[in-house]
Write a protein that holds these residues in place. Structure first.
Motif, PDB file in Angstrom:
ATOM      1  N   PHE A 196       0.833  -1.199   0.000  1.00  0.00           N
ATOM      2  CA  PHE A 196       0.000   0.000   0.000  1.00  0.00           C
ATOM      3  C   PHE A 196       0.866   1.246   0.000  1.00  0.00           C
ATOM      4  O   PHE A 196       0.619   2.198  -0.759  1.00  0.00           O
ATOM      5  CB  PHE A 196      -0.928   0.018   1.201  1.00  0.00           C
ATOM      6  N   ALA A 197       1.905   1.265   0.839  1.00  0.00           N
ATOM      7  CA  ALA A 197       2.780   2.436   0.908  1.00  0.00           C
ATOM      8  C   ALA A 197       3.473   2.681  -0.428  1.00  0.00           C
ATOM      9  O   ALA A 197       3.606   3.838  -0.877  1.00  0.00           O
ATOM     10  CB  ALA A 197       3.811   2.248   2.016  1.00  0.00           C
ATOM     11  N   GLN A 198       3.896   1.608  -1.087  1.00  0.00           N
ATOM     12  CA  GLN A 198       4.551   1.772  -2.386  1.00  0.00           C
ATOM     13  C   GLN A 198       3.592   2.319  -3.436  1.00  0.00           C
ATOM     14  O   GLN A 198       3.971   3.153  -4.265  1.00  0.00           O
ATOM     15  CB  GLN A 198       5.138   0.435  -2.835  1.00  0.00           C
ATOM     16  N   ARG A 199       2.332   1.891  -3.375  1.00  0.00           N
ATOM     17  CA  ARG A 199       1.345   2.431  -4.310  1.00  0.00           C
ATOM     18  C   ARG A 199       1.045   3.893  -4.007  1.00  0.00           C
ATOM     19  O   ARG A 199       0.842   4.695  -4.917  1.00  0.00           O
ATOM     20  CB  ARG A 199       0.073   1.586  -4.272  1.00  0.00           C
ATOM     21  N   GLU A 200       0.983   4.246  -2.733  1.00  0.00           N
ATOM     22  CA  GLU A 200       0.791   5.646  -2.354  1.00  0.00           C
ATOM     23  C   GLU A 200       1.921   6.511  -2.899  1.00  0.00           C
ATOM     24  O   GLU A 200       1.695   7.643  -3.347  1.00  0.00           O
ATOM     25  CB  GLU A 200       0.718   5.784  -0.831  1.00  0.00           C
ATOM     26  N   LEU A 201       3.127   5.992  -2.879  1.00  0.00           N
ATOM     27  CA  LEU A 201       4.276   6.726  -3.414  1.00  0.00           C
ATOM     28  C   LEU A 201       4.117   6.960  -4.910  1.00  0.00           C
ATOM     29  O   LEU A 201       4.342   8.073  -5.405  1.00  0.00           O
ATOM     30  CB  LEU A 201       5.551   5.936  -3.120  1.00  0.00           C
ATOM     31  N   LYS A 202       3.681   5.931  -5.644  1.00  0.00           N
ATOM     32  CA  LYS A 202       3.464   6.075  -7.080  1.00  0.00           C
ATOM     33  C   LYS A 202       2.339   7.057  -7.381  1.00  0.00           C
ATOM     34  O   LYS A 202       2.365   7.770  -8.394  1.00  0.00           O
ATOM     35  CB  LYS A 202       3.142   4.716  -7.701  1.00  0.00           C
ATOM     36  N   ARG A 203       1.326   7.107  -6.491  1.00  0.00           N
ATOM     37  CA  ARG A 203       0.205   8.034  -6.682  1.00  0.00           C
ATOM     38  C   ARG A 203       0.557   9.465  -6.316  1.00  0.00           C
ATOM     39  O   ARG A 203      -0.232  10.378  -6.556  1.00  0.00           O
ATOM     40  CB  ARG A 203      -0.995   7.560  -5.854  1.00  0.00           C
ATOM     41  N   GLY A 204       1.713   9.667  -5.704  1.00  0.00           N
ATOM     42  CA  GLY A 204       2.132  11.014  -5.327  1.00  0.00           C
ATOM     43  C   GLY A 204       1.509  11.516  -4.042  1.00  0.00           C
ATOM     44  O   GLY A 204       1.558  12.722  -3.759  1.00  0.00           O
ATOM     45  N   ASN A 205       0.927  10.636  -3.245  1.00  0.00           N
ATOM     46  CA  ASN A 205       0.340  11.052  -1.970  1.00  0.00           C
ATOM     47  C   ASN A 205       1.429  11.225  -0.912  1.00  0.00           C
ATOM     48  O   ASN A 205       2.438  10.521  -0.920  1.00  0.00           O
ATOM     49  CB  ASN A 205      -0.684  10.026  -1.492  1.00  0.00           C
ATOM     50  N   THR A 206       1.212  12.165  -0.003  1.00  0.00           N
ATOM     51  CA  THR A 206       2.189  12.441   1.044  1.00  0.00           C
ATOM     52  C   THR A 206       1.486  12.601   2.387  1.00  0.00           C
ATOM     53  O   THR A 206       0.273  12.820   2.443  1.00  0.00           O
ATOM     54  CB  THR A 206       2.987  13.719   0.743  1.00  0.00           C
TER      55      THR A 206
END
Length: 305
Positions: A196-206
């Motif tokens: 999930f964290a890796q996908r959040e990184l790809k989505r540009g979420n912070t």
């Protein structure tokens, strides 16, 4: 990944090189106290309920005789294997489920076959840290979030919280804690925490704060093995990428194969020495014994801690 639950400020290298690790202590509160420990067990009071549980770090003699422990305790956990066991009632009509309070939060506890009751009280040290640095409108990500104590603390401060765990029962338990504490809703994510964290990184979420208490080992939904030391560097790298400027990071470990130096090595590419603290987490018993509870990394992105 299945949550199979089972630390130097400033110049960390000089502390660890000298063989002296700085300690931080989880503190007792009105509804919890570590009463005594020793001979591979610990005696704890949770509200009005007292338990005896195995504790591998209690490799010393207890202060009180075991007969006194038995007189005080309602339940004792007896290990059947290295990962499971059963609870023996010492006092009749002892509750198998009950609640305790921490400040204005309420947590539901119950006996599980994994010796846990739904709360890791040494994390009180991190709850204090979260409370000091979290305010209304922030976004907080809690990975491997278990029954949600850290999520509750952050939500109580007014933050928007994303709570991630791969075990449906843990998310249900955490939501029950939220309801007991009369808190506004939290975003619940039933998923492998690292993926999930890796996908959040790809989505540009912070996020303004990231909390993680990864298990030392476990099995994923498809039987894949999780070994913390194999993923620690990736976890910290991913977390760093998700952090806003001035965001905080908390990484708790309770693995015999993850030393303070391993935490430092994994964090060094992303945080300077004055932006992180690496400590041991401890608790003191009422009788004066000291119990090691794992290693801890905290960091602030771009600011001295």
């Amino acid at each position: 990944m299945a949550n199979t639950h089972h630390k130097a400020s400033g110049n960390y290298s000089s502390s660890t090189d000298a063989g002296i690790a700085l300690r931080e202590y989880g503190l007792p509160w009105s509804d919890y106290q570590l009463l005594d420990a020793g001979d591979g067990k610990k005696l704890e009071r949770w509200g009005q309920v007292v338990t005896i549980r195995p504790e591998i770090q209690a490799h010393f003699k207890p202060e009180w005789p075991y007969a006194q422990w038995q007189e005080m305790a309602h339940w004792e956990f007896e290990e059947l294997s290295s990962t499971q066991g059963s609870w023996k009632a010492i006092k009749t009509h002892s509750p198998e489920q009950w609640t305790i309070a921490y400040e204005n939060l309420t947590f539901g506890l119950k006996l599980t076959k994994f010796k846990h009751v739904g709360l890791f009280p040494e994390q009180q040290a991190n709850w204090r840290f979260i409370k000091e640095r979290t305010y209304v409108g922030q976004k907080i990500l809690n990975l491997f979030a278990y029954t949600g104590a850290a999520s509750m603390v952050a939500r109580d401060c007014g933050a928007d919280v994303v709570h991630v765990d791969s075990v449906r029962q843990m998310i249900s338990w955490a939501n029950e804690n939220r309801e007991r504490s009369s808190l506004a809703d939290i975003k619940w994510v039933l998923e492998d925490a690292l993926k999930f964290a890796q996908r959040e990184l790809k989505r540009g979420n912070t996020y303004d704060g990231i909390i993680m208490d990864p298990p030392a080992f476990g099995l994923g939904a498809k039987g894949e093995k999780w070994i913390l030391e194999n993923h620690l560097s990736c976890l910290i790298a991913t977390a760093h990428g998700l952090m806003n400027p001035n965001a905080f990071l908390i990484v708790n470990t309770y693995s015999p194969k993850v030393a303070l130096a391993d935490l430092a090595k994994s964090a060094e590419p992303y945080f300077s020495a004055n932006q992180m603290e690496i400590k041991q987490l401890w608790m003191r018993t009422r009788t004066g014994k000291e119990l090691f509870c794992g290693n801890l990394l905290r960091a602030i992105k771009g600011l001295p801690i």
